[in-house]
Structures are given as C-alpha cells and as structure tokens.
Scaffold this motif. Structure first.
Motif, short mmCIF file in Angstrom:
data_model
loop_
_atom_site.label_atom_id
_atom_site.label_comp_id
_atom_site.label_asym_id
_atom_site.label_seq_id
_atom_site.Cartn_x
_atom_site.Cartn_y
_atom_site.Cartn_z
N ILE A 8 24.33 29.27 29.22
CA ILE A 8 23.00 29.53 28.65
C ILE A 8 22.76 31.03 28.61
N ALA A 9 22.97 31.68 29.76
CA ALA A 9 22.75 33.13 29.85
C ALA A 9 23.70 33.88 28.93
N ALA A 10 24.97 33.46 28.90
CA ALA A 10 25.94 34.13 28.04
C ALA A 10 25.54 34.00 26.57
N SER A 11 25.01 32.86 26.18
CA SER A 11 24.59 32.65 24.80
C SER A 11 23.46 33.57 24.40
N LEU A 12 22.57 33.85 25.35
CA LEU A 12 21.43 34.72 25.06
C LEU A 12 21.85 36.16 24.81
N LEU A 13 23.08 36.51 25.18
CA LEU A 13 23.58 37.85 24.89
C LEU A 13 24.03 37.98 23.44
N ILE A 14 24.09 36.86 22.73
CA ILE A 14 24.41 36.89 21.30
C ILE A 14 23.12 37.16 20.53
N PRO A 15 23.02 38.26 19.80
CA PRO A 15 21.77 38.59 19.11
C PRO A 15 21.40 37.55 18.04
N HIS A 58 3.02 28.27 34.80
CA HIS A 58 3.89 28.29 35.98
C HIS A 58 5.08 27.34 35.83
N ARG A 59 5.10 26.53 34.78
CA ARG A 59 6.18 25.56 34.58
C ARG A 59 7.26 26.06 33.62
N ILE A 60 7.15 27.29 33.14
CA ILE A 60 8.07 27.75 32.09
C ILE A 60 9.28 28.51 32.63
N TYR A 61 9.42 28.61 33.95
CA TYR A 61 10.51 29.44 34.50
C TYR A 61 11.72 28.61 34.90
N HIS A 62 12.07 27.70 34.02
CA HIS A 62 13.26 26.87 34.16
C HIS A 62 14.18 27.21 33.00
N SER A 63 15.46 26.96 33.15
CA SER A 63 16.41 27.32 32.10
C SER A 63 16.08 26.67 30.76
N VAL A 64 15.59 25.44 30.78
CA VAL A 64 15.24 24.75 29.53
C VAL A 64 14.09 25.46 28.84
N LEU A 85 14.08 27.74 25.33
CA LEU A 85 13.23 27.36 24.20
C LEU A 85 12.32 28.51 23.79
N LEU A 86 11.79 29.23 24.78
CA LEU A 86 10.96 30.39 24.47
C LEU A 86 11.79 31.48 23.79
N ALA A 87 13.05 31.64 24.20
CA ALA A 87 13.92 32.61 23.55
C ALA A 87 14.13 32.25 22.09
N LEU A 88 14.24 30.96 21.80
CA LEU A 88 14.40 30.53 20.41
C LEU A 88 13.14 30.82 19.60
N ALA A 130 21.88 28.74 23.31
CA ALA A 130 21.31 28.68 24.66
C ALA A 130 20.54 27.39 24.87
N VAL A 131 19.75 26.98 23.88
CA VAL A 131 19.02 25.71 23.97
C VAL A 131 19.99 24.55 24.10
N PHE A 132 21.07 24.59 23.34
CA PHE A 132 22.08 23.53 23.41
C PHE A 132 22.66 23.43 24.82
N PHE A 133 23.07 24.56 25.38
CA PHE A 133 23.68 24.53 26.71
C PHE A 133 22.66 24.17 27.79
N SER A 134 21.38 24.48 27.57
CA SER A 134 20.37 24.08 28.54
C SER A 134 20.25 22.56 28.60
N GLN A 135 20.41 21.91 27.45
CA GLN A 135 20.39 20.45 27.43
C GLN A 135 21.65 19.87 28.07
N VAL A 136 22.78 20.52 27.81
CA VAL A 136 24.04 20.08 28.42
C VAL A 136 23.94 20.19 29.94
N GLN A 137 23.39 21.31 30.41
CA GLN A 137 23.27 21.50 31.84
C GLN A 137 22.42 20.40 32.47
#
Length: 276
Positions: free
Chosen positions: A71-78, A214-220, A224-227, A86-93
């Motif tokens: 997820i983190a590695a994907s976010l390094l892709i502009p 306070h519920r938005i600090y999870h990888s999922v 989603l916010l990054a998207l 990143a959203v895809f890998f968050s669901q996989v995780q």
C-alpha cells in the motif's frame, strides 16, 4: 478415509462454524468495518484453499504484512493510478487479515506469535502509509533537490502523522499492558468494557460520532483519502490550479486532526473503566 481428511479438507459449513464463530464476528473493536460489511462473507473461500496447503497461519500473516507494505509503496507512484493501486492492496491486506485468523482457528494454532505478527503488520503498514502520504505531497523525486524548502513541510507533516498514528494505535495496547502488569483480567472486546463514565468526556465522544474523523487513520481509509486527493488534483490541474493541491491539503489536514484524535483517545481511556 484418512483421519487427517476432515482437518485438511473441511466442508464450507464446517470451516465457517469453527473459523468464523459468532464471538469473532461480533467483536466491537477487532473487526474493521470492511470485514464486517463484506470481507468476512468472502474470506472463507480463500481460507478453504489455504487449509488445503502447508502454509501456516503465521505464513498467511506474512502475506498480509507484505500486502500492507505494498500500500505504502503504491502511494509513491504519482497520480491517480498509484492511489488506485494503494486502495487495491488495502483491500488485499484486510482480506488476508481475515484469513490468517480463520486458518489459525481451524487448525488450532492460535497463539502469541500470531498476535505479535499481526501487530507488526498493522503498525508498520499504517506508519509507512502516513509517511508515504507526505512523500506523495512532494511530487516527483527531483522536487526534493530542486525545491527542498518547499518539500520539507510535507515530509515533516507525513513523519509527524506517522508518529501520531502509531501512538494512537499504541494507546490501546498500553491499556492491555497496564492491566496485565497489575494482575487485571483481559479486557473484553465489548461496548460495556470500554464505556465511559458519565461526564464531559462522554459528551464529547457522543458529539464526535457526528464527525468521526478519528476513524480515518487506518490503511483502508488513508488509501481511499489518497485516491480522493488524487482525483481533486487531476480536476484542479485541468484548470491550472496549484500542483498537487489535493495531496498537499490532505497531509496538512490529517496531521492536526490526528493530534486531536490522540488527545481524545487518551482522555476517553482515562475517563473509562478500562484501567480499573
């Protein structure tokens, strides 16, 4: 028929009864909303395949950890596609996170190592995702050398966010450690066990339900916010707005909101029955 066959080739109903008992499905805090909403309904099918292999429950947790780091590695892709990945890998995780426990319960191999590895996975993932959001707000790597003064605030915000996210997660574990050190029973994962004593903090918590940031600090949620931020940037770029406006506003807003979440979390623990 081999005596091992039921263990390695269960029916779906047998597997569901042992791997997804009601006490697991009804946990208040341990289950992410995505698991409750849809992932638990489909995780059992992948678990069915996993129990037919030699992979251990801890090995499945290892796959969960790797998918979280992706997820983190994907976010390094502009751009949008990095956020989509990143959203895809968050669901996989989260999907695999459901499966490792199901494999452990079916085989009867649940233990401290599995819990430890699960904690490692979520702590490292969410810390790295927060840092990646800061890096993402910088943009292309050349911006670090071309405009270090402009890049620094976003890198700092991402680092601060990571520290706050990890502290917020650690507060829950600190409760369990404090109880164990004082000979108290394990805290039940229920509404009653974490209820607040009547007072000002309880009123604040009820008010926070209307704005549950306070519920938005999870990888999922962060992926989603990054998207969403990438979509905002794409739209803004088409009208010649400031570059990376979505990503930069996201990290600047998330960091102070996370500080408020940490403060509120601490206050709610102290105002509850969790440490008594």
């Amino acid at each position: 028929m081999s005596t091992q066959e039921p263990q390695s080739h269960p029916t779906l109903s047998e597997l569901r009864a042992k791997a997804q008992p009601i006490e697991v499905r009804s946990r208040k805090n341990a289950e992410h909303w995505s698991a409750q909403l849809y992932l638990r309904h489909i995780s059992i099918y992948f678990t069915m395949l996993l129990v037919r292999t030699r992979i251990s429950a801890n090995g499945v947790t290892g796959l969960m950890i790797l998918s979280g780091w992706c997820i983190a590695a994907s976010l390094l892709i502009p751009g949008i596609w990095g956020a989509v990945l990143a959203v895809f890998f968050s669901q996989v995780q989260m999907y695999i996170d459901c499966c490792d426990g199901e494999v452990a319960r079916w085989r009867g191999t649940s233990g401290a190592k599995g819990v430890f590895l699960d904690k490692v996975g979520h702590y490292t993932t969410e810390g790295l995702v927060a840092v990646a959001l800061g890096v993402r707000a910088v943009g292309e790597w050349k911006n670090l050398s071309d405009d270090p003064a402009g890049a620094y605030p976003y890198l700092l915000a991402g680092t601060v966010l990571a520290g706050l996210v990890l502290l917020n997660k650690a507060l829950n574990d600190m409760v369990h450690v404090s109880r164990a050190f004082n000979g108290l029973d394990k805290l039940a994962d229920s509404q009653a066990a974490t209820a607040l004593n009547p007072g000002f903090v309880a009123k604040l918590k009820r008010a926070a339900r209307f704005v549950p940031f306070h519920r938005i600090y999870h990888s999922v949620e962060m992926s989603l916010l990054a998207l969403v931020a990438s979509i905002v940037t794409a739209i803004a770029t088409s009208v010649d707005a400031a570059p990376l406006i979505g990503e930069r506003w996201l990290i600047v807003v998330l960091a102070p909101l996370c500080l408020l979440s940490v403060i509120g979390h601490f206050m709610s623990i102290m105002a509850s029955r969790r440490l008594s």
